[in-house]
Write a protein that holds these residues in place. Structure first.
Motif, mmCIF file in Angstrom:
data_model
loop_
_atom_site.group_PDB
_atom_site.id
_atom_site.type_symbol
_atom_site.label_atom_id
_atom_site.label_comp_id
_atom_site.label_asym_id
_atom_site.label_seq_id
_atom_site.Cartn_x
_atom_site.Cartn_y
_atom_site.Cartn_z
ATOM 1 N N VAL A 209 5.638 72.769 -19.297
ATOM 2 C CA VAL A 209 6.523 72.035 -18.395
ATOM 3 C C VAL A 209 6.663 72.871 -17.128
ATOM 4 C CG1 VAL A 209 8.795 70.993 -18.049
ATOM 5 C CG2 VAL A 209 7.783 71.038 -20.344
ATOM 6 N N SER B 137 1.611 72.447 -25.031
ATOM 7 C CA SER B 137 2.055 71.790 -23.805
ATOM 8 C C SER B 137 2.749 72.787 -22.891
ATOM 9 C CB SER B 137 2.988 70.610 -24.114
ATOM 10 O OG SER B 137 4.203 71.059 -24.665
ATOM 11 N N CYS C 276 10.481 74.526 -14.399
ATOM 12 C CA CYS C 276 11.667 74.587 -15.265
ATOM 13 C C CYS C 276 12.623 75.680 -14.817
ATOM 14 C CB CYS C 276 11.254 74.937 -16.686
ATOM 15 S SG CYS C 276 10.799 73.552 -17.668
ATOM 16 N N PRO D 159 7.481 62.784 -24.775
ATOM 17 C CA PRO D 159 7.485 64.041 -24.021
ATOM 18 C C PRO D 159 8.504 64.025 -22.887
ATOM 19 C CG PRO D 159 5.543 62.728 -23.488
ATOM 20 C CD PRO D 159 6.265 62.010 -24.581
ATOM 21 N N GLN E 181 6.206 67.106 -18.705
ATOM 22 C CA GLN E 181 5.486 67.836 -19.739
ATOM 23 C C GLN E 181 4.024 67.396 -19.802
ATOM 24 O OE1 GLN E 181 7.406 67.515 -23.548
ATOM 25 N NE2 GLN E 181 6.389 69.332 -24.355
ATOM 26 N N CYS F 176 5.404 75.478 -23.940
ATOM 27 C CA CYS F 176 6.005 74.913 -25.147
ATOM 28 C C CYS F 176 5.198 75.279 -26.388
ATOM 29 C CB CYS F 176 6.100 73.400 -25.012
ATOM 30 S SG CYS F 176 6.971 72.852 -23.540
#
Length: 181
Positions: free
Chosen positions: A56, A54, A59, A34, A38, A79
């Protein structure tokens, strides 16, 4: 079925899940691991990982806006979500989506819907995800720079209430507007 964070004790089951996944983005996770920040969440049934999603946080996602210009968006990036075929249609995907959004920090949310190679196209396996997100306040703001060209969805952390439909159905029941400007 339960939704849980990916922990070291789940890695063997998670790796077995990754070996069966159909999403190219999860194949990268299997090979490279990952991303640094993440966070993964797994749907677990009968002691097996049957799905995952998932996010993040923090970003800066780059995409093409509706006019085709390169745009950068600070956000929490949502994600891919995947559920094994034999468990689809049983609520695991919706539970993963909802858990992922509830776990997000206070920031705007963005995701890319898998396309088919034409700008704003939607892969048949991504249609339910598109409808789920648009019915919860996400809107199409552009398209992916990736070769699949799928739509990019965005939502402020606290979504506005949807406008009532004249026919008694939610606005997303008619599908999102994916046409280029």
């Amino acid at each position: 079925m339960r939704i849980t964070s990916l922990t070291p004790d789940l890695w063997p089951e998670f790796r077995a899940f990754l070996a069966r996944t159909e999403l190219p983005s999860l194949a990268v996770v299997e090979q490279e691991g990952p991303a640094d920040s993440q966070r993964f969440f797994c749907a677990v049934a009968e002691g097996r990982v049957i799905g995952c999603t998932s996010l993040v946080p923090g970003c800066d996602r780059v995409f093409l806006d509706r006019g085709g210009a390169r745009t950068e968006m600070p956000c929490t990036y949502l994600c891919s979500t995947e559920v094994l075929p034999e468990y689809r249609g049983q609520g695991a995907g919706s539970a993963l989506y909802a858990h992922r959004i509830a776990a997000c920090p206070e920031s705007d949310l963005a995701l890319e819907i898998r396309g088919t190679g034409t700008p704003y196209s939607v892969h048949r396996q991504a249609r339910k995800g598109l409808m789920w997100h648009t019915s919860r306040g996400f809107r199409v703001v552009g398209r992916s720079r990736d070769p699949d060209g799928g739509p990019v969805l965005w939502r402020p952390r606290r979504p506005p209430l949807p406008e009532p439909s004249r026919r008694g159905r939610p606005p997303s029941a008619h599908g999102p507007d994916l046409r280029a400007p």
